[in-house]
Each structure stands twice: as C-alpha cells, then as structure tokens.
Scaffold this active site. Structure first.
Site, PDB file in Angstrom:
ATOM      1  N   THR A   1       0.840  -1.202   0.000  1.00 54.75           N
ATOM      2  CA  THR A   1       0.000   0.000   0.000  1.00 54.75           C
ATOM      3  C   THR A   1       0.870   1.244   0.000  1.00 54.75           C
ATOM      4  O   THR A   1       1.901   1.275   0.674  1.00 54.75           O
ATOM      5  CB  THR A   1      -0.848  -0.003   1.286  1.00 54.75           C
ATOM      6  OG1 THR A   1      -1.604  -1.204   1.291  1.00 54.75           O
ATOM      7  CG2 THR A   1      -1.760   1.200   1.362  1.00 54.75           C
TER       8      THR A   1
ATOM      9  N   GLY B   1      -3.186  -7.139   5.155  1.00 56.07           N
ATOM     10  CA  GLY B   1      -4.322  -6.496   5.812  1.00 56.07           C
ATOM     11  C   GLY B   1      -5.000  -7.376   6.833  1.00 56.07           C
ATOM     12  O   GLY B   1      -5.411  -6.920   7.908  1.00 56.07           O
TER      13      GLY B   1
HETATM   14  N1  GLY Z   1      -2.474  -3.643   3.239  1.00 53.21           N
HETATM   15  C1  GLY Z   1      -3.254  -3.767   2.074  1.00 53.21           C
HETATM   16  C2  GLY Z   1      -4.159  -4.897   2.082  1.00 53.21           C
HETATM   17  O1  GLY Z   1      -3.921  -5.900   2.731  1.00 53.21           O
HETATM   18  O2  GLY Z   1      -5.144  -4.837   1.386  1.00 53.21           O
END
Ligand code: GLY
Length: 306
Positions: free
Chosen positions: A150, A204
């Site tokens: 990200t 995430g």
């Molecule tokens: N950190 C981005 C995701 O896992 O979507």
C-alpha cells in the site's frame, strides 16, 4: 516544522512533490493527496491505482482512505472500480457527515456523480501478470496471494496540522469484495494533529487484528518517540500473533509526530521515503533488528540501480 513520510520506494517522487507543498507553507491535506496521486497515476507500480493488480476475476478493485488530523474527519472507499484517483474520492468523502465510507458499486457511483476522472485501471501489463499467475496457480498449486504494498503518506504542515492517506489495490488475486486494512481507520491509518500520524502496509488480514496505526498514535500520545512507538507496537504485536496464531504476515508501519520526528518498524525488508524541514528527501531501507528494534539505513546506489 514540516515533514512527510511515505511507504515504499515507489512513494519517493510523491514525497518530493509533497515536500514542495509543505516547504511553501501549503496544507498537509494537499501534500498527502499529491503524494498518493503520483503513485496511483504511475502504471508500473503493481499494487496501487493504475496498473494495480486485479482480483481473482481480473477486476481491479481499489481501496483508499483519507484522514484530517485536526478534525478527525475520515473518508474511505473500498472495492471502487474504474476511477483514476481513489485517494481524491476518499478525501472528498471525508467532508461528509454521513456516508463517508463507501464500498463497491456505491463508491464508484459516488465518484462518477461527483465528476472524478473515470479510467480503466487494468493495464495490459497488469493483465499479463494476472494471466501468468492464473496459469502458475493451475500448474503448481502456488499460493495465489501476494503483493499488498500500500502507498501511505503522513504529512505535517507549518501550521502543525497533520493528515494521512492510503491507497491500495489490496491483495493480488483477492476474492471479489475482499477489503484489507488500508481503508480502515485505526488499522491502515490514523492521525491526530495534537500527537502525530501513522499508517500501515502489509498483510491487511493481520494488520486489522492489531489496529496498529491507532496503537502507534496512542503510544506517541503517551510520550514515546515515533520510533519507540513503532517498535513497541509492531514487534509486540508480531510476537503476539506468533504466540497465539502461530504465524504473522508481513507488515510495516510508518509514523511522524507533530514535531516532524519520524519512525518505522517492520517484520520484513521495507523501503520508505521521508522529507522534513531538516532532512532532504531520502529513501531508506528498514529491517527488523535485535531486541525489537529497527535497523534503518540509506539505500545504496547499487540497490536503486537493481
Ligand atoms: N495492506 C493492504 C491490504 O492488505 O489490502
């Protein structure tokens, strides 16, 4: 004092653009949006915006968020499609009292109605990578999931206001409708101009378990430096995950306080870019060090060339 910090080497040009805004007494919110737009617009970054990698159905579903550290206003989109700059949509949503986090079709419809630029975000290159991965999964039973880098930016302006933003295509080959930490307050990002801001990149599903961005801001509020707050939150939670779940995904956090001091912590090799009133824009490499510390070194010319 002004400053900005952003995740990954891909953010460096955005950091330079943000620095120009902040050094010219511009607004931290403009700095954050500008930094992130640069990454969203660049077609060769595979995990953000145009050229971001698609989900398992070949559709580029994008997540983004924006937070104003003065007012705590938050806007976010998840699973938005065919919109050039999700960060700009998230910022606009942050001004709304209601409906400020939109997902899927509702997010895309909002962006279209508000006149945000429409764009087919699937580049031929990203499609080729996706087709190759489908074949690899079929042939070799590879784990399809990787690529979740990200772009996040935290900025402090000369009025001591702070803002933070995130933008991501999420996990490569994710299931349709899967959302990661990036648009989620407290997990993917948090900012409080009275303290500082923090943001996350990485898996995430694990970042959401720890609400690490909020935790880092909270620790800074308790008097920890940004580096101590990052080390404590990231390595503490990494250890907790390993103890309780038996494993921890890759994750990295950045932070800056409202004096322009910054920190990062990571459980993998992680590059980031930073610029402050005292520090020219620079790219650094962070790696986990001994005893829950982080080793931070300027990246070398050899690394850049490679
Ligand atoms: N950190 C981005 C995701 O896992 O979507």
């Amino acid at each position: 004092m002004w400053g900005t910090i952003a995740t990954w080497r891909m953010a460096h040009d955005g950091v330079i653009a943000a620095k120009d805004i902040l050094a010219g007494n511009g607004d931290c919110k403009d700095a954050v949006e500008t930094a992130i737009r640069k990454v969203e617009d660049y077609p060769y970054y595979k995990s953000v915006g145009f050229g971001g990698l698609p989900n398992e159905r070949g559709i580029v579903e994008l997540d983004a968020a924006f937070m104003d550290g003065d007012t705590f206003q938050i806007g976010a989109v998840a699973g938005i499609t065919d919109i050039a700059n999700p960060i700009a949509v998230a910022r606009k949503l942050s001004l709304d009292t209601f409906n400020s986090f939109r997902v899927g079709q509702g997010a895309t419809e909002y962006a279209v109605l508000e006149g945000f630029e429409r764009k087919n975000m699937l580049t031929p290159r990203a499609k080729k990578i996706w087709e190759k991965r489908l074949a690899e999964i079929a042939d070799k039973k590879l784990n399809p999931y990787d690529g979740h880098d990200t772009v996040c930016a935290v900025a402090l302006d000369q009025k001591q206001s702070m803002a933070v933003g995130t933008s991501s295509s999420g996990l490569f080959m994710k299931k349709s409708g899967r959302v990661g930490d990036s648009p989620l307050s407290g997990s993917g990002f948090y900012a409080d101009s009275a303290i500082g801001g923090a943001a996350a990149t990485g898996l995430g599903e694990d970042l959401m378990k720890g609400c690490l961005s909020y935790e880092i801001v909270r620790l800074m509020g308790d008097g920890h430096t940004p580096q101590a707050a990052c080390d404590r939150a990231v390595y503490g939670f990494d250890q907790q995950l390993r103890n309780r779940l038996g494993k921890a995904g890759a994750f990295s956090l950045i932070a800056m306080n409202n004096q322009g001091a910054w920190g990062v912590a990571t459980n993998v090799e992680f590059t980031f870019s930073v610029a402050t009133e005292r520090q020219a824009p620079s790219i650094f490499m962070a790696t986990p060090g001994p005893n829950q510390t982080t080793v931070i070194e300027p990246i070398t010319q050899e690394w850049l060339d490679a």
